[in-house]
Design an enzyme around this catalytic site. Structure first.
Site, mmCIF file in Angstrom:
data_model
loop_
_atom_site.group_PDB
_atom_site.id
_atom_site.type_symbol
_atom_site.label_atom_id
_atom_site.label_comp_id
_atom_site.label_asym_id
_atom_site.label_seq_id
_atom_site.Cartn_x
_atom_site.Cartn_y
_atom_site.Cartn_z
ATOM 1 C CB SER A 12 -0.902 0.009 1.243
ATOM 2 O OG SER A 12 -1.608 1.240 1.331
ATOM 3 C CG HIS A 13 0.216 4.550 -2.544
ATOM 4 N ND1 HIS A 13 -0.480 3.589 -3.232
ATOM 5 C CD2 HIS A 13 0.933 5.246 -3.453
ATOM 6 C CE1 HIS A 13 -0.218 3.712 -4.522
ATOM 7 N NE2 HIS A 13 0.637 4.705 -4.681
ATOM 8 C CB SER A 14 -1.103 4.317 3.795
ATOM 9 O OG SER A 14 -1.250 4.354 5.188
ATOM 10 C CB SER A 75 2.814 4.164 -7.996
ATOM 11 O OG SER A 75 2.566 4.480 -6.649
#
Length: 132
Positions: A12-14, A75
């Site tokens: 994940s981006h987070s 991304s």
């Protein structure tokens, strides 16, 4: 672990989101399935860090049954795809699945001792689960 198990990786981006998804999936299967996460950039910001993804895949792969990777969006998916293209390793698969439902379904499937392709299929089938 005496038998090979498919490992799960959540990208994940987070970091907080990835850790939360792993927490939920792990609650379903305990320690029977290695579930790792790679979230955020090395500096703590939002983004996807390829080294973190590689490390998470390596840790999850120690169980010997391959690795099912789930990503949140954009991304993170591109990072995983790029990494897998360069690795040319059939023991790691990126599932086209919703990250939360897919991770839970993959973890439950992996806890049953089934193979990588079936774990990926379980994750992908979670896309069609109705909530109402």
């Amino acid at each position: 672990m005496s038998e090979e198990r498919v490992g799960i990786v959540v990208v994940s981006h987070s970091a907080a989101l990835a850790a939360g998804v792993v927490e939920i999936a792990s609650e379903m299967v305990g320690t029977s399935v290695p579930i790792e996460f790679a979230g955020g950039r090395a500096d703590g910001g939002l983004g996807t860090d390829e080294d973190r993804v590689k490390d998470a895949i390596s840790r999850a792969g120690r169980a010997g049954g391959g690795v099912c990777v789930l990503g949140d969006l954009g991304s993170s998916i591109l990072t995983v795809r790029s990494l897998l293209e360069r690795r040319a390793n059939g023991h790691v698969r990126l599932a086209d699945a919703p990250v939360v439902e897919g991770a839970v379904a993959a973890a439950v499937a992996a806890s049953c001792g089934i193979g990588l392709e079936d774990v990926v299929r379980a994750a992908e089938e979670a896309r069609g689960v109705h909530k109402l």
